[in-house]
Design a protein around this motif. Structure first.
Motif, mmCIF file in Angstrom:
data_model
loop_
_atom_site.group_PDB
_atom_site.id
_atom_site.type_symbol
_atom_site.label_atom_id
_atom_site.label_comp_id
_atom_site.label_asym_id
_atom_site.label_seq_id
_atom_site.Cartn_x
_atom_site.Cartn_y
_atom_site.Cartn_z
ATOM 1 N N GLY A 242 1.167 15.708 -9.525
ATOM 2 C CA GLY A 242 2.347 14.927 -9.862
ATOM 3 C C GLY A 242 3.041 14.272 -8.687
ATOM 4 O O GLY A 242 4.122 13.700 -8.853
ATOM 5 N N LYS A 243 2.429 14.325 -7.491
ATOM 6 C CA LYS A 243 3.014 13.735 -6.288
ATOM 7 C C LYS A 243 2.050 12.710 -5.695
ATOM 8 O O LYS A 243 0.853 12.976 -5.569
ATOM 9 C CB LYS A 243 3.319 14.819 -5.239
ATOM 10 C CG LYS A 243 4.208 15.951 -5.732
ATOM 11 C CD LYS A 243 5.619 15.502 -6.013
ATOM 12 C CE LYS A 243 6.507 16.671 -6.421
ATOM 13 N NZ LYS A 243 7.894 16.233 -6.726
ATOM 14 N N PHE A 244 2.601 11.559 -5.318
ATOM 15 C CA PHE A 244 1.768 10.522 -4.693
ATOM 16 C C PHE A 244 1.613 10.838 -3.205
ATOM 17 O O PHE A 244 2.600 10.934 -2.479
ATOM 18 C CB PHE A 244 2.400 9.147 -4.895
ATOM 19 C CG PHE A 244 2.392 8.698 -6.327
ATOM 20 C CD1 PHE A 244 1.243 8.174 -6.901
ATOM 21 C CD2 PHE A 244 3.534 8.830 -7.113
ATOM 22 C CE1 PHE A 244 1.227 7.775 -8.229
ATOM 23 C CE2 PHE A 244 3.535 8.426 -8.436
ATOM 24 C CZ PHE A 244 2.377 7.900 -9.003
ATOM 25 N N VAL A 245 0.369 11.010 -2.765
ATOM 26 C CA VAL A 245 0.131 11.553 -1.424
ATOM 27 C C VAL A 245 0.349 10.537 -0.311
ATOM 28 O O VAL A 245 0.540 10.918 0.851
ATOM 29 C CB VAL A 245 -1.289 12.153 -1.319
ATOM 30 C CG1 VAL A 245 -1.486 13.254 -2.330
ATOM 31 C CG2 VAL A 245 -2.369 11.077 -1.473
ATOM 32 N N PHE A 246 0.333 9.237 -0.647
ATOM 33 C CA PHE A 246 0.516 8.210 0.376
ATOM 34 C C PHE A 246 1.852 7.473 0.232
ATOM 35 O O PHE A 246 1.984 6.335 0.693
ATOM 36 C CB PHE A 246 -0.630 7.195 0.340
ATOM 37 C CG PHE A 246 -1.964 7.745 0.782
ATOM 38 C CD1 PHE A 246 -2.144 8.187 2.088
ATOM 39 C CD2 PHE A 246 -3.018 7.819 -0.104
ATOM 40 C CE1 PHE A 246 -3.368 8.697 2.504
ATOM 41 C CE2 PHE A 246 -4.259 8.323 0.300
ATOM 42 C CZ PHE A 246 -4.423 8.766 1.605
ATOM 43 N N ALA A 247 2.824 8.146 -0.370
ATOM 44 C CA ALA A 247 4.120 7.496 -0.605
ATOM 45 C C ALA A 247 5.180 7.947 0.394
ATOM 46 O O ALA A 247 6.354 7.638 0.216
ATOM 47 C CB ALA A 247 4.598 7.768 -2.028
ATOM 48 N N ALA B 239 9.474 4.645 4.041
ATOM 49 C CA ALA B 239 9.035 4.319 5.399
ATOM 50 C C ALA B 239 8.936 5.578 6.247
ATOM 51 O O ALA B 239 8.256 5.591 7.276
ATOM 52 C CB ALA B 239 10.008 3.329 6.038
ATOM 53 N N SER B 240 9.588 6.629 5.796
ATOM 54 C CA SER B 240 9.545 7.911 6.521
ATOM 55 C C SER B 240 8.413 8.764 5.967
ATOM 56 O O SER B 240 8.282 8.915 4.742
ATOM 57 C CB SER B 240 10.868 8.662 6.363
ATOM 58 O OG SER B 240 11.946 7.893 6.847
ATOM 59 N N ALA C 171 2.312 22.306 9.076
ATOM 60 C CA ALA C 171 1.084 21.605 8.696
ATOM 61 C C ALA C 171 1.407 20.447 7.757
ATOM 62 O O ALA C 171 2.395 20.462 7.032
ATOM 63 C CB ALA C 171 0.101 22.562 8.034
ATOM 64 N N GLY C 172 0.536 19.431 7.787
ATOM 65 C CA GLY C 172 0.670 18.264 6.930
ATOM 66 C C GLY C 172 0.172 17.029 7.659
ATOM 67 O O GLY C 172 -0.228 17.088 8.824
ATOM 68 N N ASN C 173 0.166 15.911 6.969
ATOM 69 C CA ASN C 173 -0.232 14.643 7.573
ATOM 70 C C ASN C 173 0.665 13.554 6.999
ATOM 71 O O ASN C 173 0.862 13.485 5.793
ATOM 72 C CB ASN C 173 -1.701 14.330 7.280
ATOM 73 C CG ASN C 173 -2.200 13.101 8.019
ATOM 74 O OD1 ASN C 173 -1.905 11.983 7.640
ATOM 75 N ND2 ASN C 173 -2.958 13.319 9.088
ATOM 76 N N GLY C 174 1.200 12.710 7.873
ATOM 77 C CA GLY C 174 2.208 11.746 7.457
ATOM 78 C C GLY C 174 1.700 10.364 7.107
ATOM 79 O O GLY C 174 2.506 9.426 6.999
ATOM 80 N N ALA C 175 0.395 10.187 6.914
ATOM 81 C CA ALA C 175 -0.130 8.858 6.583
ATOM 82 C C ALA C 175 0.448 8.357 5.262
ATOM 83 O O ALA C 175 0.626 9.125 4.315
ATOM 84 C CB ALA C 175 -1.649 8.900 6.501
ATOM 85 N N THR C 176 0.752 7.064 5.205
ATOM 86 C CA THR C 176 1.219 6.436 3.974
ATOM 87 C C THR C 176 0.371 5.194 3.693
ATOM 88 O O THR C 176 -0.420 4.762 4.545
ATOM 89 C CB THR C 176 2.702 6.007 4.073
ATOM 90 O OG1 THR C 176 2.794 4.864 4.952
ATOM 91 C CG2 THR C 176 3.568 7.134 4.614
#
Length: 316
Positions: free
Chosen positions: A112-117, A175-176, A189-194
């Motif tokens: 339910g979450k958009f990973v590149f948003a 944008a963040s 942990a995580g990755n911030g790509a959009t």
């Protein structure tokens, strides 16, 4: 006595001490510490599950895009200036459909979450291919040289928020980047790509240029078409290289999460054993005590029964 039997029966059934505080002489500090630490590990496990799903979705999406680019970019680089008009028309038509696949990948949704948003995970980040195409057709209207058209596409995608380009009309995420989450006491942990990351914008530029050619058949001469497709191929190639680096970054994050998961699993096993040593009832001792209590209660019942049959004349 009956209360004692009930208590021991419960301990035999559950395997747990019925009065932990009493068994510890009221000192609950150690068991409280273990419980608190296990609860913290529960939080880390939840974070890990969320990040694992997100990173897996990102990796799958970028793989889908790269699988397209691995053949598409070299094909356009080699054929833009040599293939027949008919072949180029077929390539353009197919690549224009691939543009939809790329946008679907960049709109990937996990749980339910958009990973590149970015931080706006509840918003689909990219507009449709047709909407992007329509915006760019307006942007390049009136331009007569291919260099000007290519520059206009670049400027539309690269312009900051407020410039009326990609960030205002086609990208709807934040944008963040989404923040990293703790997966151990010392690790985030995580990755911030959009979908607005530079690597993806290069890819989108290439497909958008191809989409412009597909949207206006006959508008451009064969030489102009070749120039546009050459420009598209160069951007696709650049984007493919950047995606390789991005996928490597995602992979590093996945490995870090896997290590954290292993570390937490090991710690949980140790804590669970220590907790069990405190709250578990010894099965042998408890069964023996239960048997003794039941025997004592049976003796009381027997004695009570005998006394109830006594008469005053018997006593006298």
């Amino acid at each position: 006595m009956k209360s004692r039997v009930d208590t021991l029966t419960q301990e035999v059934s559950s395997g747990l001490k019925s009065d932990i505080a009493r068994s510890l002489s009221g000192d609950l500090s150690r068991i409280n510490h273990l419980q608190t630490r296990l609860a913290q590990l529960d939080t880390y496990d939840q974070n890990i599950a969320t990040v694992e799903g997100r990173l897996s979705g990102m990796q799958a999406a970028t793989e889908t895009i790269q699988n397209l680019l691995s053949s598409l970019a070299p094909t356009f680089l080699s054929e833009a200036n040599s293939a027949s008009p008919e072949t180029l028309a077929l390539r353009v038509s197919a690549a224009n459909e691939d543009f939809n696949t790329v946008i679907r990948a960049l709109n990937t949704e996990v749980a339910g979450k958009f990973v590149f948003a970015g931080a706006r995970t509840d918003v689909k980040p990219l507009s449709s291919r047709d909407d992007i195409q329509s915006a760019l057709l307006t942007e390049v209207a009136g331009l007569t040289t291919m260099d000007d058209i290519l520059a206009a596409v670049d400027n539309w995608f690269d312009g900051p928020a407020g410039s009326g380009g990609f960030m205002d009309t086609a990208y709807h995420g934040s944008a963040s980047p989404i923040g990293q989450v703790p997966v151990t006491d010392t690790q985030l942990a995580g990755n911030g790509a959009t979908s607005s990351s530079a690597a993806f914008r290069d890819v989108l530029k290439g497909f958008a240029i191809i989409s412009l050619v597909a949207a206006a058949p006959g508008t451009y001469s064969i030489d102009e078409t070749r120039d546009l497709l050459q420009g598209a191929a160069e951007r696709l190639h650049s984007g493919n290289f950047a995606l390789t680096n991005l996928r490597a970054d995602i992979g590093v994050s996945e490995q870090a999460v896997a290590r954290a998961k292993t570390q937490n699993t090991s710690e949980r096993a140790t804590l669970t054993i220590n907790r069990g040593a405190i709250i578990s009832a010894d099965p042998y001792e408890t069964a023996l005590a239960l048997k003794e209590a039941e025997t004592g209660m049976q003796n009381i019942f027997a004695l009570t029964a005998r006394l109830s049959k006594l008469k005053l004349t018997d006593y006298l």
